[in-house]
Design an enzyme around this catalytic site. Structure first.
Site, short mmCIF file in Angstrom:
data_model
loop_
_atom_site.label_atom_id
_atom_site.label_comp_id
_atom_site.label_asym_id
_atom_site.label_seq_id
_atom_site.Cartn_x
_atom_site.Cartn_y
_atom_site.Cartn_z
CD GLN A 17 -0.59 -4.69 -3.24
OE1 GLN A 17 -1.18 -5.74 -3.28
NE2 GLN A 17 0.48 -4.49 -3.96
NE ARG A 38 3.38 14.18 0.33
CZ ARG A 38 4.45 13.93 1.07
NH1 ARG A 38 5.13 14.92 1.60
NH2 ARG A 38 4.83 12.70 1.28
CB THR A 74 -1.51 16.19 7.54
OG1 THR A 74 -0.54 15.35 6.91
CG2 THR A 74 -2.89 15.86 7.04
CG PHE A 97 2.23 7.69 6.97
CD1 PHE A 97 2.23 7.96 5.61
CD2 PHE A 97 1.27 8.27 7.77
CE1 PHE A 97 1.26 8.78 5.06
CE2 PHE A 97 0.31 9.09 7.22
CZ PHE A 97 0.30 9.35 5.87
CE1 TYR A 139 7.04 0.75 -1.16
CE2 TYR A 139 9.38 1.00 -0.70
CZ TYR A 139 8.15 1.55 -1.02
OH TYR A 139 8.04 2.91 -1.21
CD GLU A 140 4.10 -8.51 -1.35
OE1 GLU A 140 3.05 -7.88 -1.23
OE2 GLU A 140 4.28 -9.63 -0.83
CG ASP A 169 2.42 -4.65 -0.36
OD1 ASP A 169 2.99 -4.31 0.68
OD2 ASP A 169 2.85 -4.39 -1.49
N GLY A 248 0.50 -30.43 2.10
CA GLY A 248 -0.11 -31.23 3.15
C GLY A 248 0.29 -32.68 3.00
N GLY A 249 -0.66 -33.56 3.24
CA GLY A 249 -0.36 -34.99 3.11
C GLY A 249 -0.60 -35.50 1.70
CD GLN A 250 -4.08 -34.53 0.82
OE1 GLN A 250 -4.05 -35.40 1.65
NE2 GLN A 250 -4.31 -33.27 1.14
CD GLN A 273 -8.38 -35.83 -1.98
OE1 GLN A 273 -9.13 -36.21 -2.88
NE2 GLN A 273 -8.83 -35.24 -0.89
N1 CAO Z 1 0.64 15.93 4.03
C1 CAO Z 1 1.92 16.16 4.43
N2 CAO Z 1 2.82 15.20 4.60
C2 CAO Z 1 2.43 13.95 4.36
C3 CAO Z 1 1.13 13.62 3.93
C4 CAO Z 1 0.22 14.70 3.78
N3 CAO Z 1 -1.05 14.49 3.39
N4 CAO Z 1 1.04 12.31 3.77
C5 CAO Z 1 2.25 11.81 4.06
N5 CAO Z 1 3.08 12.80 4.43
C6 CAO Z 1 4.49 12.69 4.82
C7 CAO Z 1 4.65 11.94 6.11
O1 CAO Z 1 4.41 12.76 7.20
C8 CAO Z 1 6.09 11.49 5.99
O2 CAO Z 1 6.95 12.58 6.29
P1 CAO Z 1 8.25 12.49 7.26
O3 CAO Z 1 8.98 11.26 6.86
O4 CAO Z 1 8.97 13.75 6.98
O5 CAO Z 1 7.78 12.41 8.65
C9 CAO Z 1 6.19 11.20 4.50
O6 CAO Z 1 5.18 11.92 3.86
C10 CAO Z 1 5.86 9.75 4.15
O7 CAO Z 1 6.76 8.97 4.67
P2 CAO Z 1 6.80 7.41 4.44
O8 CAO Z 1 7.92 6.93 5.25
O9 CAO Z 1 5.51 6.76 4.73
O10 CAO Z 1 7.02 7.27 2.86
P3 CAO Z 1 8.19 6.59 2.03
O11 CAO Z 1 7.79 6.78 0.62
O12 CAO Z 1 9.54 7.07 2.42
O13 CAO Z 1 8.09 5.04 2.42
C11 CAO Z 1 6.97 2.94 2.70
C12 CAO Z 1 7.09 4.22 1.86
C13 CAO Z 1 5.82 2.14 2.12
C14 CAO Z 1 8.28 2.15 2.58
C15 CAO Z 1 6.70 3.31 4.17
O14 CAO Z 1 5.57 4.13 4.20
C16 CAO Z 1 6.50 2.12 5.07
O15 CAO Z 1 7.44 1.42 5.44
N6 CAO Z 1 5.23 1.89 5.49
C17 CAO Z 1 4.89 0.88 6.44
C18 CAO Z 1 4.94 -0.46 5.81
C19 CAO Z 1 4.04 -0.55 4.62
O16 CAO Z 1 2.86 -0.33 4.68
N7 CAO Z 1 4.63 -0.96 3.51
C20 CAO Z 1 3.83 -1.44 2.40
C21 CAO Z 1 3.66 -0.49 1.39
S1 CAO Z 1 2.85 -1.34 0.08
O17 CAO Z 1 4.09 -2.04 -0.75
#
Ligand code: CAO
Length: 416
Positions: A17, A38, A74, A97, A139-140, A169, A248-250, A273
């Site tokens: 998100q 991916r 990638t 990521f 996460y959130e 998020d 606030g103050g209200q 108010q």
């Molecule tokens: N091709 C190949 N690999 C890919 C890819 C692609 N197109 N897109 C993603 N990947 C791989 C990444 O390289 C990564 O691999 P490695 O961990 O082996 O290096 C993996 O997929 C994704 O890892 P991730 O840590 O982002 O994913 P997760 O599901 O384990 O965690 C989250 C999710 C949200 C907890 C984490 O991404 C995070 O902490 N993000 C930063 C904070 C954030 O934005 N959180 C809010 C999310 S909204 O609630």
């Protein structure tokens, strides 16, 4: 109608998100947003909480409108090559990521800056770089706890509480969008790209600014007069949870209206108010309160504010939340009905303003989403459907100069 961000090409390497909310906003305003996903699975939200089998979930469709989807592995050398080409041609790369994932993929800030010194690289992480928790995935709700929202939300006799609003998020995504636009303006002056980083903890804390105000006031004077704990309850040395008190103050509170016994949302928010005391008394049919020393000033009212709210609830007992607001608005009293998602979805004003939009989708039929909350005099952001997984892979690769044979070969090695 040309849109201000037309011509800005964004590599959308985001998921879930926080990142998608940012790039969706930029796409509404005209940016060419290419979501890199991916192959085979794509953004995890395509599958999360599905309501229609085999169709992208609403979680995905509501955060990825107006974008293109390019599938690309990638981690494969062939995929990295495509990404490098795209980086050379793009203005912005946005990612959220887990910590270190982009570096592990071989695309550190230094490498990205080498490939395209004009590119802006924008990241969301749970905690800021160098923070003692900067290795954590977030996460959130984790962010709401880390940013001060949970300890200050809810009732004093209950546990810390999470807000339904996406403070961690989407709010972080909005901060990132501001950072990206600022960096784009900066680039116009310097010709150089830069790294823009926003942490979810910081973004939540930014919205909890008034609670940090309260912490300092509490330390200085030992109490917070606008909280329900004042003057009868006790304060510790940390900002308490204040239930539904006005910040606030209200003074304000959520008050019961006709039907609350069976309808969990038959409530209004009522604000007192200070300068509106006279109209409040008139609206409630309590003219005797206007000059009564026990009611006349905010200080005099505070010790028995809940008795006053009780009297207002008695007045509300035979009025629906809508009827009550229709009366109170005539007296200039800041108030609103507590609206449900059902009521908001069907609200004609929100439909007319483009805040609630119905979007046709190739697989789902149409779905409702929240359109741009930002309105412009010279532009009306149109919301178009989120892309199917890989819907624009061939189109994007062709625009990068790949031939049909090249695309076939990439598919053969499962790089796209
Ligand atoms: N091709 C190949 N690999 C890919 C890819 C692609 N197109 N897109 C993603 N990947 C791989 C990444 O390289 C990564 O691999 P490695 O961990 O082996 O290096 C993996 O997929 C994704 O890892 P991730 O840590 O982002 O994913 P997760 O599901 O384990 O965690 C989250 C999710 C949200 C907890 C984490 O991404 C995070 O902490 N993000 C930063 C904070 C954030 O934005 N959180 C809010 C999310 S909204 O609630």
């Amino acid at each position: 109608m040309t849109k201000p961000l037309e011509g800005i090409k964004i590599i959308d390497f985001t998921h879930v998100q926080a990142g998608p909310a940012c790039t969706q906003l930029l796409a509404w305003f005209g940016a060419d947003v290419i979501k890199v996903e991916r192959p085979g699975s794509g953004d995890v939200t395509r599958n999360q909480l599905r309501d229609i089998p085999d169709a992208d979930a609403l979680y995905f469709t509501m955060l990825n409108s107006n974008k293109k989807s390019l599938t690309l592995d990638t981690k494969k050398p062939e995929g990295k090559e495509v990404l490098e080409k795209l980086i050379r041609e793009s203005d912005v790369l946005v990612e959220n990521f887990g910590p270190g994932a982009l570096d592990r993929m071989g695309f550190s800030w230094e490498r990205l800056n080498e490939l395209n010194p004009k590119m802006i690289v924008a990241s969301v992480k749970g905690f800021s770089d160098g923070h003692h928790y900067d290795d954590l995935k977030v996460y959130e709700n984790v962010a709401q706890c880390a940013g001060g929202a949970a300890s200050t939300t809810g009732f004093w006799d209950g546990p810390p509480t999470i807000s339904a609003a996406a403070l961690g998020d989407s709010n972080t995504g909005m901060h990132l969008a501001i950072g990206i636009l600022t960096a784009l303006l900066g680039r116009d002056k310097t010709g150089k790209g830069q790294k823009v980083a926003v942490s979810m903890q910081d973004s939540v804390l930014n919205l909890c600014r008034v609670k940090l105000r309260d912490q300092q006031r509490l330390e200085r004077v030992g109490y917070l007069e606008e909280y329900p704990q004042y003057p009868h309850g006790e304060f510790s040395d940390v900002v308490p949870r204040g239930g539904n008190a006005g910040g606030g103050g209200q003074p304000g509170w959520v008050l019961k209206c006709k039907g609350w016994e069976t309808d969990p949302n038959a409530y209004i928010y009522f604000t007192i108010q200070g300068h509106a005391w006279e109209p409040i008394c008139k609206a409630l049919g309590k003219p005797e309160w206007i000059d009564d020393p026990a009611y006349k000033t905010a200080e005099a009212r505070q010790p028995h504010i809940f008795e006053i709210f009780g009297t207002i609830e008695a007045w509300l007992a035979d009025k629906t939340k809508f009827e009550a607001v229709d009366i109170l608005r005539k007296f200039d009293i800041p108030c609103a009905p507590v609206l449900t998602m059902k009521e908001l979805a069907n609200d004609p004003s929100l439909r007319a303003s483009g805040t609630i939009v119905e979007v046709p989708h190739k697989k789902r039929g149409s779905y409702l989403t929240v359109g741009s909350p930002i309105k412009f005099s010279d532009m009306k952001p149109e919301v178009t459907a989120s892309p199917l997984l890989g819907e624009h892979t061939d189109e994007v690769l062709t625009s990068l100069g790949y031939s049909k044979q090249d695309i076939f070969n990439l598919r053969e090695v499962k790089a796209i």
